[in-house]
Design an enzyme around this catalytic site. Structure first.
Site, PDB file in Angstrom:
ATOM      1  N   ASP A 111       0.813  -1.224   0.000  1.00  0.00           N
ATOM      2  CA  ASP A 111       0.000   0.000   0.000  1.00  0.00           C
ATOM      3  C   ASP A 111       0.842   1.268   0.000  1.00  0.00           C
ATOM      4  O   ASP A 111       0.364   2.331   0.384  1.00  0.00           O
ATOM      5  CB  ASP A 111      -0.955   0.012   1.193  1.00  0.00           C
ATOM      6  CG  ASP A 111      -0.238  -0.169   2.524  1.00  0.00           C
ATOM      7  OD1 ASP A 111       1.010  -0.266   2.521  1.00  0.00           O
ATOM      8  OD2 ASP A 111      -0.921  -0.199   3.559  1.00  0.00           O
ATOM      9  N   LYS A 162       5.026   5.958  17.227  1.00  0.00           N
ATOM     10  CA  LYS A 162       4.130   7.110  17.212  1.00  0.00           C
ATOM     11  C   LYS A 162       4.285   8.054  18.409  1.00  0.00           C
ATOM     12  O   LYS A 162       3.569   7.946  19.394  1.00  0.00           O
ATOM     13  CB  LYS A 162       2.689   6.620  17.122  1.00  0.00           C
ATOM     14  CG  LYS A 162       2.427   5.867  15.830  1.00  0.00           C
ATOM     15  CD  LYS A 162       0.998   5.397  15.710  1.00  0.00           C
ATOM     16  CE  LYS A 162       0.783   4.652  14.394  1.00  0.00           C
ATOM     17  NZ  LYS A 162      -0.587   4.139  14.239  1.00  0.00           N
TER      18      LYS A 162
END
Length: 360
Positions: A111, A162
């Site tokens: 992707d 993150k």
């Protein structure tokens, strides 16, 4: 480096309803399934043998690509019966590889649209003697990604998931989703259970003293996980901003496949793609959008940065901006659908049913 593993098993939940009937790598971008662009770029970099790690709607891939000979490749398919994560998927297909223990194996996600110099990543891997080499890219806002700080020689120092505070943002380098593994390292991934290569494999290798090398390549890079990003990626391919040898036509303001019908006064701009047997009516304006096979855009509709699914219909004078219309949906005339709206597959909207402004 002549072998690669391509991870194409994800459900593409962020892309629904595009992925209700079609696995994410098979959704068309610039006129062909997105996976075609990745396979063609791998072949151009010298890859000859690719193993596709499939799971969701796995039955779709082989009928389209076959043995890969049309692309100059030998493609094999391995299907997970239970989701195994990125690391588990890599381990699950290891038996299909032909490389020797010290040989490099390219691994990439299904992707990511990127202009990565694959040969340069392999060269970095071989010159550094690394166990695993990672493509890193720089982003303006790294909070949504895993950070990968490196030392002055490019050796990876840590994997930081993150960051939430400014103090945690120690670098703007992120894991860009393409790797070169020493073949023997793949066999160290636990078999038969879910494994995240990002959260488990890489940190464990680092902790064990393995050499992980990062190569920063900040050419074009885009995660196609959301509808907005997917539409943008397709447009960038058509406009020539993102490289691919698989575009079925010349780069330019639009790409109209041969069996499509476009009214002479319709205006197509911004990398718009009109798929096979699709119809664009008189006076329609379509900018930066993807119109999939068999879809109909009726006269004077205005479509911007949107994706229209296979066999869907957009009624006359309807305005779409940042919208996704699922396969077979029917949006009646004089509707106005804006940022982020998703019309599900087969759904119907009567004329003038949804608006963001007055109908006058």
């Amino acid at each position: 480096m002549t072998e690669a593993i391509l991870l194409v098993g994800g459900k593409g939940t962020r892309l629904r309803p595009l992925t209700v009937h079609t696995p994410k790598p098979m959704v068309p971008a610039a006129g062909v399934p997105f996976l075609t662009h990745q396979l063609a770029r791998a072949r151009a970099a010298g890859v000859e043998h690719i193993v596709l790690a499939t799971s969701y709607l796995a039955e779709v891939f082989e009928p389209y690509f076959g043995d890969g000979s049309a692309l100059g490749l030998h493609i094999e398919y391995v299907t997970e019966t239970e989701p195994l994560g990125t690391g588990g998927a890599i381990r699950n297909v290891a038996s299909r590889l032909r490389s020797g223990p010290e040989d490099p194996v390219l691994i990439f996600n299904g992707d990511i649209l990127t202009g990565l110099d694959i040969r340069a990543l392999v060269a970095t891997h071989e010159e550094s003697g690394a166990d695993v080499s990672l493509h890193l890219t720089k982003v303006d806002d790294p909070r949504a990604y895993g950070l990968v700080p490196t030392d002055g020689t490019g050796r990876v120092q840590a994997f930081l998931e993150k960051p939430q505070t400014p103090e945690e943002i120690v670098t703007d380098q992120i894991n860009a989703g393409a790797y070169v593994f020493r073949r023997s390292v793949i066999d160290t991934i636990p078999a038969g259970r879910p494994v995240s290569v990002e959260r488990e494999t890489f940190p464990d290798l680092l902790a064990s003293g393995a050499h992980l090398q990062g190569m920063v390549d900040s050419t074009y890079w885009l995660d196609l996980g959301t509808p907005r990003a997917f539409v943008r990626g397709s447009a960038d391919l058509v406009l020539g901003r993102a490289p691919s040898p698989a575009i079925p036509g010349r780069c330019g303001d639009s790409l109209v496949l041969p069996t499509a019908t476009v009214a002479p006064d319709a205006k197509l701009t911004g990398g718009t793609v009109v798929g096979e047997h699709a119809v664009i009516g008189e006076g329609a304006r379509v900018d930066g959008s993807t119109i999939l096979a068999g879809a109909v855009v009726e006269p004077n509709a205005v479509i911007t940065e949107s994706l229209i699914g296979e066999g869907a219909r957009v009624g006359a004078r309807t305005v779409l901006a940042g919208a996704v219309i699922g396969d077979g949906a029917d949006v009646g005339p004089d509707n106005e659908l804006r940022e982020g709206v998703r019309v599900w597959c087969g759904a119907g909207l009567p004329a003038g049913a949804v608006r963001f402004s007055s109908d006058q």
